[in-house]
Design a protein around this motif. Structure first.
Motif, PDB file in Angstrom:
ATOM      1  N   ARG A   7       0.850  -1.185   0.000  1.00 47.77           N
ATOM      2  CA  ARG A   7       0.000   0.000   0.000  1.00 47.77           C
ATOM      3  C   ARG A   7       0.884   1.232   0.000  1.00 47.77           C
ATOM      4  N   CYS A   8       0.561   2.154  -0.882  1.00 51.18           N
ATOM      5  CA  CYS A   8       1.338   3.377  -0.993  1.00 51.18           C
ATOM      6  C   CYS A   8       0.915   4.348   0.094  1.00 51.18           C
ATOM      7  N   ARG A   9       1.884   4.874   0.778  1.00 54.09           N
ATOM      8  CA  ARG A   9       1.578   5.849   1.833  1.00 54.09           C
ATOM      9  C   ARG A   9       1.341   7.241   1.250  1.00 54.09           C
ATOM     10  N   ASN A  10       1.703   7.413   0.012  1.00 56.68           N
ATOM     11  CA  ASN A  10       1.542   8.722  -0.622  1.00 56.68           C
ATOM     12  C   ASN A  10       0.146   8.899  -1.205  1.00 56.68           C
ATOM     13  N   CYS A  11      -0.308   7.915  -2.017  1.00 52.11           N
ATOM     14  CA  CYS A  11      -1.608   8.031  -2.664  1.00 52.11           C
ATOM     15  C   CYS A  11      -2.598   7.006  -2.124  1.00 52.11           C
ATOM     16  N   ASN A  12      -2.162   6.168  -1.191  1.00 48.29           N
ATOM     17  CA  ASN A  12      -3.030   5.210  -0.508  1.00 48.29           C
ATOM     18  C   ASN A  12      -3.578   4.149  -1.450  1.00 48.29           C
ATOM     19  N   GLU A  27       8.466   0.685  -5.659  1.00 51.41           N
ATOM     20  CA  GLU A  27       7.877   1.984  -5.958  1.00 51.41           C
ATOM     21  C   GLU A  27       6.418   1.811  -6.331  1.00 51.41           C
ATOM     22  N   CYS A  28       5.627   2.786  -5.949  1.00 55.73           N
ATOM     23  CA  CYS A  28       4.205   2.764  -6.268  1.00 55.73           C
ATOM     24  C   CYS A  28       4.013   2.950  -7.770  1.00 55.73           C
ATOM     25  N   PRO A  29       3.260   2.023  -8.404  1.00 57.33           N
ATOM     26  CA  PRO A  29       3.033   2.160  -9.848  1.00 57.33           C
ATOM     27  C   PRO A  29       2.081   3.294 -10.188  1.00 57.33           C
ATOM     28  N   HIS A  30       1.417   3.839  -9.188  1.00 58.28           N
ATOM     29  CA  HIS A  30       0.446   4.904  -9.458  1.00 58.28           C
ATOM     30  C   HIS A  30       1.096   6.288  -9.418  1.00 58.28           C
ATOM     31  N   CYS A  31       1.946   6.491  -8.419  1.00 63.25           N
ATOM     32  CA  CYS A  31       2.533   7.824  -8.279  1.00 63.25           C
ATOM     33  C   CYS A  31       4.058   7.785  -8.365  1.00 63.25           C
ATOM     34  N   GLY A  32       4.643   6.585  -8.352  1.00 65.26           N
ATOM     35  CA  GLY A  32       6.077   6.472  -8.515  1.00 65.26           C
ATOM     36  C   GLY A  32       6.872   6.700  -7.248  1.00 65.26           C
TER      37      GLY A  32
HETATM   38 ZN   LIG Z   1       1.321   5.970  -4.797  1.00 64.91          ZN
END
Ligand SMILES: [Zn+2]
Length: 74
Positions: A7-12, A27-32
């Motif tokens: 789970r991304c802590r940046n974009c959840n 790395e988050c594939p949504h926000c990098g």
């Molecule tokens: Zn993210």
């Protein structure tokens, strides 16, 4: 295959990723962003969803119904 859920802590956003090693850099594939936390693995939990109605038929001699001791079907 060591597939883990993150789970991304940046974009959840939650995502699954194939990782190698105990502490990989993911790395988050949504926000990098690399600010992700590892959740429980879901690769084994998704397997047990199938019904075992056909595999349990070994103890049933009757093919006409699901009963193990069928008197109506012969
Ligand atoms: Zn993210």
């Amino acid at each position: 295959m060591p597939i883990f859920e993150f789970r991304c802590r940046n974009c959840n956003q939650e995502f699954e990723k194939l990782v190698f090693g105990a502490d990989p850099e993911v790395e988050c594939p949504h926000c990098g962003q690399g600010k992700v936390e590892k959740l429980m693995s879901v690769c084994t939990a998704k397997v047990g969803g199938k019904l075992t109605s056909t595999s349990s038929g070994a103890s049933s001699s009757c093919t006409g119904c699901a009963a193990t001791s069928c008197s109506t079907c012969g």
